[in-house]
Structure formats: C-alpha cells, structure tokens
Motif scaffolding. Structure first.
Motif, short mmCIF file in Angstrom:
data_model
loop_
_atom_site.label_atom_id
_atom_site.label_comp_id
_atom_site.label_asym_id
_atom_site.label_seq_id
_atom_site.Cartn_x
_atom_site.Cartn_y
_atom_site.Cartn_z
N SER A 97 0.69 -1.39 0.09
CA SER A 97 -0.37 0.51 0.54
C SER A 97 0.66 1.39 0.37
N SER A 98 0.41 2.23 -1.35
CA SER A 98 1.31 3.14 -1.15
C SER A 98 1.36 4.01 -0.01
N TRP A 99 -0.24 4.35 0.98
CA TRP A 99 -0.44 5.57 1.85
C TRP A 99 -0.03 5.20 2.59
N VAL A 100 1.81 4.96 3.47
CA VAL A 100 2.47 4.89 4.30
C VAL A 100 2.47 6.70 5.02
N MET A 101 2.85 5.98 6.01
CA MET A 101 2.66 7.34 7.30
C MET A 101 3.94 6.99 8.25
N THR A 102 3.90 5.50 8.46
CA THR A 102 5.10 5.54 9.57
C THR A 102 5.94 4.56 9.25
N CYS A 103 7.53 4.48 9.50
CA CYS A 103 8.21 3.65 8.95
C CYS A 103 9.96 3.50 10.71
N ALA A 104 10.12 2.45 10.81
CA ALA A 104 10.48 2.05 11.77
C ALA A 104 12.10 1.01 11.51
N TYR A 105 12.96 1.09 12.27
CA TYR A 105 14.23 0.43 11.94
C TYR A 105 14.63 -0.01 13.46
N HIS A 140 -4.98 -2.97 14.06
CA HIS A 140 -6.39 -1.95 14.36
C HIS A 140 -7.15 -1.94 13.43
N THR A 141 -8.36 -1.22 13.47
CA THR A 141 -9.29 -0.18 13.33
C THR A 141 -9.03 1.10 12.17
N GLY A 142 -8.16 1.36 12.41
CA GLY A 142 -7.79 2.36 11.95
C GLY A 142 -6.18 2.99 11.24
N TYR A 143 -6.09 3.39 10.75
CA TYR A 143 -4.21 4.25 10.19
C TYR A 143 -3.53 3.98 11.25
N LEU A 144 -2.84 3.44 10.97
CA LEU A 144 -0.77 3.57 11.43
C LEU A 144 -0.56 4.93 11.37
N SER A 145 0.12 5.49 12.58
CA SER A 145 0.35 6.59 13.25
C SER A 145 2.02 6.12 12.71
N CYS A 146 2.50 5.46 13.92
CA CYS A 146 3.75 5.47 14.62
C CYS A 146 4.16 3.91 14.57
N ALA A 147 5.34 3.88 14.34
CA ALA A 147 5.36 2.19 15.04
C ALA A 147 6.79 2.19 15.61
N ILE A 155 7.48 -5.05 18.72
CA ILE A 155 7.06 -3.93 18.02
C ILE A 155 5.44 -3.15 18.68
N LEU A 156 6.01 -1.52 18.96
CA LEU A 156 5.14 -0.62 19.49
C LEU A 156 3.66 -0.01 18.28
N THR A 157 2.95 0.44 18.59
CA THR A 157 1.97 1.19 17.06
C THR A 157 1.17 1.58 17.66
N SER A 158 0.76 2.59 17.43
CA SER A 158 -0.15 3.89 17.58
C SER A 158 -1.00 4.14 16.63
N SER A 159 -3.04 4.07 16.56
CA SER A 159 -3.16 4.17 15.70
C SER A 159 -4.04 4.85 15.62
N GLY A 160 -5.02 5.65 14.57
CA GLY A 160 -5.63 6.11 14.51
C GLY A 160 -6.93 5.94 15.37
N CYS A 187 1.24 9.78 17.79
CA CYS A 187 2.96 9.66 17.81
C CYS A 187 2.90 8.73 19.02
N LEU A 188 4.21 8.37 18.92
CA LEU A 188 4.34 7.20 20.10
C LEU A 188 6.25 7.51 20.67
#
Lengths: 338, 471
Positions: A97-105, A140-147, A155-160, A187-188
């Motif tokens: 999916s090209s609608w990316v909002m976050t990335c993590a290493y 999640h039932t909303g967009y992923l804003s941060c991981a 891994i921790l994630t925050s969502s819409g 954000c987290l």
C-alpha cells in the motif's frame, strides 16, 4: 442520564484537584532554574547531504542504531534504506500500500517496519538474500500513525483508532492494547529504559503507559490541538511534545506537569515532528511552514533555523551518536544537517 | 487567510498555515510604494500591464529581507509553486527564473485559499472551454480528466457546456490584453490545484484526523474509568519542580561534551570532513577506547551497561570480586524479557538451573521473599517472571559493585590509557572538499600537518546561507 452527568462532574472535580496538587509541587520555573546556565550558542547548521530518490512526499524516517543507515517512507510506495553518509541507497522495499505514514528500524538492524492507511504494520527482514515480509500485523481499525521496535520480537504501534498496541512478532498478535485516548493517536516514543512509552493524540493529551501492565500511568494536558510529535528527554525524566497549536512543551514525569513551553508569536504553523540532541539541550522541531526550528530546551529560546525544504517538514531524527540532524519533507528530499 | 476544513467530527481545522505567511509577503510585494515596480510587458504583439521580471522579484526579496540570492530564489520559487505568481512565457512550467522572464501576481480571486476546495464543476467548465477553443486537442491528462468528469457529473453536463460557451463568448468581447491575462490567470490556477500527473501535489495536507473519535463512546463506563484514573493520579507523589529542573540543568551540563552538535567532536565530525575516523575509534571492538567514552560510564549505571565494552570491563572487575554471576544473571533476564516468546520456558528453565536452584553453579544472592515469589512464578513462566529478581540484582550491582568499580584500579587505568583523539584539520583547498575517502588520502595526510588557524572543523558552528530571516 443524570447519573452520567454526575460522573462527568466528579471526573472534572478530580481534575481540578489534580491541577491544584500540581501547582503545589511547582515551587519554581525553568527560567529560574536555568538562570545560571549560559545561553546556547547561535546554532547554524549546514546541509551536508541531500538524499534524492523518492518520487513523492516523504512521511517518515528513522535512523538505525549504527548511526549511518536509515529508513525513509514515501507515498511513492517505497521504503528506502540509505547509507546516508555515502548517500547510497542500500535497499528499496516496495510496499503493498503506497499510503504509508510511518517507518521504523529495529535496534538490531535486522528488521524494518512500515504502516499507514492500510491499518496494518508490515515488518520486513533486511538480512535475508531477498527482503522478505516477516509479518503483517493486522488488528487496528484505524490508520497506523507510528511504530517503534523494542527488539526483534516486539513492536509498539499507535493508530488512528485511538489505541496503541504491543505486538509479539512471532505470533503476529497483539499482546497488550493500550486504551485511554479519545482522539486519533498520532505518535509514540519509547522510554530509554524500555519499561514505558508515551503517546500523543488528537485529543491534545500525552499519556504515559506502563508496557508491562498496559495501564495509563499519567496524563499530560496543556496543548490545544493535535499532538503530532513526542519524544523522551534523554534522561528519561521528561517528555517533549509538538502540536498543531504551533507550540512544543516539555512535561516532567516526576513533577507530573508542564515545565516549559517553546513558542513564538511569529510562528503560526503546526509542529509536525521533533528530535533532541544527545545532551537534550537542543530540540529540533519540524513545522508546517517548511522550516525546522531549533530550540534551547533550558532557556526556551529559538537558537537557529534549518530552512531549505520546499514543503512541510514531516519527520526529523537525530542518530544515537548525535552527530547530525536529518529532516525529511513532503518535497521528497531528506536533508542531513550539522 | 488560509484553508479551513470541516472534518468529520464537526471541528474546524486550519490547514496549510504557510499560506497565510505567503499571502502577507505577496501583499507587501504589491505595495504601490515599497513593492516591486511593475511595468508593461510585451508578449508577442500584445502589451500586458502590471508585469515584472524574475530578477525583479529576486532582487526585491534580497533587499527587503537581507538574504542571500540562493534563499531569495528559493522563496520566489515557492510563490510560483503555490500559485501566487505565475509566468507569462512558458506558463506550464511553474518555476521562477532569475532573469528577465516576465511574471505576474495572481489575482486573489484565484488564490488557493480563496477558492477552497477547487470545485469540480469549475474544472469541468474550464476544460470544456479549452476543448471548444482547441477543437478537441487537449493534452493527454486533461483529456482523461475531461472524460472522467463527463462520466461523473453527466447529469449537469448541459450546464457545463452552456457555461463554457457563455464564458467564451463573453471573453471574445474583451480587449485582447485583458483576455490573455484572464486566460493566464485561470490556467495558472488549474495548474496548481490540478497538477499534471508526476508532479508533486502541493495542496495535499495529509489524511483526515478526528479529535473525538467515534470509536470511543462517552458513556457511564468511560466516566467510571476516568474517575478511577483521576483518583490514582491525584494520590501520586509529585516531586518538587526545583529538584526536577535542577536535574535537567545538570544533565545538559554533564552531557554537553558528548553532544557533537553543541560542542563538536574529535577527531572530527564525519558529516563535515567526510572522515570516518570517529566511528572507527568508537566501534565496539576497538583496542583502546576514547576518554569521553570511558568517562560516560561514570555518569550512570545504565550508561555502563548500555556499552558492550563497558559491560565487558565490568564483568572482568566482577570476576575479580567473585560476583560475576550477578551480571550474567542480569543479562540472561534481559534475554528472556526481549527474546522470542516461544523460547521463554526453556530460557527460564536455564536461568533457574544456572542461577536460582539450590546448589546452582552460579547462584545469585536474592532475598528470601523475592526468591519465594520468583520460584512460585516459575511454575507458569512468562516474559516478566524474572523481573523482581532481576531488579534486586540490578540494584545490588548499582549500589555496591558499580561505585566500587569506578574507584577501582581497573577503571582508573583504563581511563588513563584512554585516548583523546587528535583533531583532524579540515582541508583548506576547495577542490579537496568534495572527496569522500574511507580513510584520509596520503595527499590529505600531508596537508593535516599544515597550520591554518582558520581551519577549525571540530566546532560545528558554521555560517549557513540557508538560514531564514523572519518572514
């Protein structure tokens, strides 16, 4: 309905009492405490690298713990792994999916993760001969804003959808769900000792969570709009937040309150991202007006600006060794400054 | 003014506040006395009034804000990108050229913030007009948009075509210069609000957000939780601000030498000099560590444990004191906490055998209460089952072994042996600056011997042409 009104009143009354207790603990302010500190020098940083390669808005970037590699995510549907010192692209990960909002290493350097409007967090293994998708975390039932990775297995994630979650990467299931926000979580940030994390949301609140028991331990208010960026102070005793209300705030965890705000009447655009220098003295905050302002965390003054982007600064990051700052923007470029 | 959007939850949100800033500047640029001098511009055979050249714009910006030409050009570009200024020659190319290319200010009627969002109907009328004038010869992507719109708003298509014809008829009655100006303005507006595919869309402001998410129900259950949460919060112990704030001042002070952006670093910052010696000298397996690194271990116990070299040194010290099992136990517990879930039972079992069982080879000294609790928990092992025991040992090391380690000969010797890197002088010769070697080339090496007081590279305070002044 009468009962609910009463409960609402009780909750409000308690909040007032909490504010009073906070005031009681507030026996001085940052200006007095830092009065003896020499002001930070005027910080003028130059662009050392401009990383070109993305074809659309960059939404997120994250440094690897080796201080050279980094991952960036763009709505052109790619994750790019850069060796930022040489400017080479080490890897390109095509996203479903090209609608990316976050990335993590991941701290180990073995994994990267991405997520966005697909409501999923996808984890990739960089060390296999061909980059493979390790897991698709779908709950999640909303967009992923941060991981953010804790290790190669968590891994921790925050969502819409207003929740944050801790996932087990082996099973791909949520181990703990953190519920308390009423607005989209944006954000987290993980604490240095990895026992807790903080989240910022569209309800203007920042919350501190205990990773072990899943409870919200503290709530910080003061912002008047969405909190887009959050970070721990390096000592782990405070957090810094950046919001759409155009200000950044520092909250102390032990005093349980705001200790200083970073704002300027001439700044009328929201804060999109922030990062701290190694000593915590400098706060790099990216804004909607295409600049990144540098604040002296102790004096509360603006000590520099990074400008050169043609569109919103969407992400900011300082590597572990603190050698530079990286800004990523909707103009599709990443710049490295120091 | 900027764009206000009404989101799902009924809250007004201000978007793109940068537009307000831009508009302020644009207005001052058009001030009759202090603004840019406008003049008539000849375009083929027509004379267009109130035009200016690209270089006019750049020079005005430089003078007004005392900035460099690089920055002035950059800001000027933004005005063109966001549709506040448009080019008269090559109208499809939305860039600012710092020469005598003619430009005009966009009329506020066509500012992005005025007409928000750009109406589909208006776009259809615009394309219809173009289609009629060019007799069907629209550009590829415009053709696609036209066809897509035709499908989507088919029911009002008669109205669209009628409007288009009407507007074309009205424009024929205008003076040629006015007609050209209006056409340019309209075209510029649509180039910005409906950018051709492949170009960056400047008006996107991100996904929609909710202040009050409908997923959360504000019911009795919710308020019950709120009350509980607030009660606990009220009862918590709050440390006085003076103590908290004091700690930040101290922390910043202590870590300032370790903050390369505040205070530079030795031998040199790899991002400035392209010399990676700093990273080599601080790698995990280096033979002799740097002084800063060893000093850092004395700041806190966590600093020592976070550095693999520090851990190794500490382990050596503990071995001398016959308490190495403490650190090993701590590390094993970390492995359980952050490792794979499926391996937890076997790892916990190993830990028990090695460290906790009576007569274990590396038995750790935990108080009886904690031991009892831990052994009970081992019956149903989970990720945090060893937390209490780990915490106990951690504090034992922190309060006892760690302070003694810092006073030990082992640490003191290492600190004395630790090196302070020599500052690498940045090469003075401009043609050398762009080279990137993994190690300094022999040519550079001979240059480092040369003394030039100006070549202070470890100080990261440098002049920057990109610093914005107050807008």
């Amino acid at each position: 309905m009468g009962e609910m009104e009463q409960m609402k009143k009780e909750a409000e009354a308690l909040k007032t009492q909490i504010e009073a207790a906070r005031k009681a603990a507030c026996d001085t302010d940052m200006a007095s405490a830092a009065s003896g500190v020499a002001p930070a020098p005027r910080v003028q940083l130059k662009t050392r690298r401009t990383l070109k390669g993305h074809l659309a808005k960059i939404y997120a970037m994250h440094w690897s713990t080796d201080n050279k590699l980094m991952v960036s995510a763009s709505q052109d549907g790619k994750l790019l792994i850069w060796d930022s010192h040489s400017g080479n692209k080490v890897n390109a990960v095509p996203l479903k999916s090209s609608w990316v909002m976050t990335c993590a290493y991941a701290p180990s350097g073995n994994l990267v993760a991405s997520g966005g409007l697909d409501n999923m967090c996808t984890v990739y293994n960089l060390k296999t001969p061909v980059i493979k998708t390790v897991k698709e975390l779908d709950a999640h039932t909303g967009y992923l804003s941060c991981a953010r990775f804790l290790s190669d297995t968590e891994i921790l994630t925050s969502s819409g959808d207003t929740t944050c979650a801790l996932w087990d990467l082996e099973t791909g299931k949520q181990k703990t769900v953190f519920l308390n926000h009423v607005g989209d979580c944006m954000c987290l940030a993980l604490s240095p000792d990895m026992n807790s994390f903080v989240s910022g949301a569209c309800d203007s609140l920042a919350k501190l969570w205990d990773i072990r028991d899943g409870q919200c331990k503290q709530t910080f208010q003061g912002h008047t709009s969405d909190i887009n960026a959050i970070s721990f102070y390096p000592s782990g005793n405070a957090i810094i937040t950046g919001s759409d209300d155009c200000t950044c705030k520092m909250y102390d965890l032990r005093a349980d309150q705001e200790v200083i705000g970073y704002q300027d009447a001439a700044l009328n655009s929201g804060v999109t991202s922030l990062a701290l220098s190694v000593s915590g003295r400098l706060v790099f905050a990216g804004y909607d007006d295409f600049n990144c302002n540098i604040w002296d965390s102790l004096k509360g003054e603006k000590v520099g600006v990074l400008s050169g982007h043609d569109n919103r600064v969407s992400c900011t990051g300082v590597p572990v060794d603190g050698m530079c700052v990286c800004t990523g923007s909707w103009d599709s470029f990443l710049k490295i400054w120091n | 003014m900027t764009i206000n959007t009404l989101s799902q939850d009924g809250v007004q949100r201000q978007q793109m506040p940068c537009l307000t800033k831009m508009e302020r500047m644009i207005i001052s640029m058009q001030d009759p006395d202090m603004g840019i001098k406008l003049r008539n511009q000849r375009l083929l055979i027509t004379v267009i009034p109130h035009a200016m050249t690209g270089i006019d714009i750049v020079e005005w910006l430089i003078k007004k804000f005392s900035i460099s030409d690089e920055e002035a050009l950059h800001i000027g570009q933004l005005f063109v990108k966001y549709g506040y200024i448009y080019p008269l020659k090559e109208p499809r190319n939305l860039i600012l050229k710092a020469d005598d290319s003619p430009y005009r200010f966009q009329t506020p009627y066509y500012w992005m913030s005025t007409r928000w969002p750009a109406s589909e109907l208006d776009y259809a009328i615009y394309l219809a007009k173009k289609n009629i004038r060019k007799q069907g010869e629209l550009i590829e992507y415009e053709k696609e948009c036209y066809n897509a719109l035709h499908k989507r708003i088919n029911h009002t298509w008669d109205f669209v075509v009628m409007q288009a014809r009407e507007q074309l008829r009205a424009s024929k009655q205008r003076r040629k210069a006015d007609r050209i100006v209006l056409e340019c303005q309209e075209q510029a507006y649509w180039l910005v609000t409906r950018p051709p595919p492949g170009t960056l869309d400047n008006i996107d402001y991100g996904p929609e957000r909710r202040t009050m998410n409908t997923r959360v129900q504000l019911n009795a259950e919710f308020y019950k939780k709120e009350i509980e949460h607030n009660r606990i919060s009220l009862a918590r112990n709050r440390v006085k601000s003076s103590i908290c704030l004091e700690s930040y001042v101290k922390y910043c002070e202590q870590y300032q030498p370790h903050d390369p952006i505040m205070q530079g670093c030795l031998p040199s910052n790899p991002w400035i000099t392209d010399d990676i010696m700093f990273w080599n000298m601080n790698s995990e397996a280096v033979a002799v560590p740097t002084k800063l690194r060893v000093e850092c271990w004395s700041f806190s116990f966590m600093e020592l444990l976070n550095d693999p070299m520090g851990r190794k040194e500490f382990l050596t010290y503990l071995e001398k004191e016959f308490s190495a099992e403490n650190l090993c136990f701590w590390q094993a517990c970390e492995d359980v906490r952050h490792g794979e879930t499926s391996k937890i039972p076997e790892k916990v079992d190993e830990v028990y055998k090695q460290f906790l069982s009576p007569g274990a080879s590396r038995w750790v000294n935990i108080d009886s209460k904690t031991m009892e609790k831990t052994l009970e928990g081992l019956k149903h092992p989970h990720r945090f089952v060893l937390d209490d025991a780990q915490m106990h040992i951690y504090f034992l090391m922190k309060k006892d072994s760690y302070p003694r380690y810092l006073k030990s000969e082992l640490y003191k010797n290492l600190l004395a042996r630790a090196i302070v890197p020599q500052e690498t002088k940045k090469s003075v010769f401009p043609f050398m600056r762009r080279q990137r070697h993994s190690s300094p080339s022999p040519a550079l090496a001979t240059q480092t011997g040369e003394d030039d007081g100006k070549a202070k590279n470890s100080n990261s305070v440098k002049s920057n042409s990109g610093t914005a002044s107050r807008l």
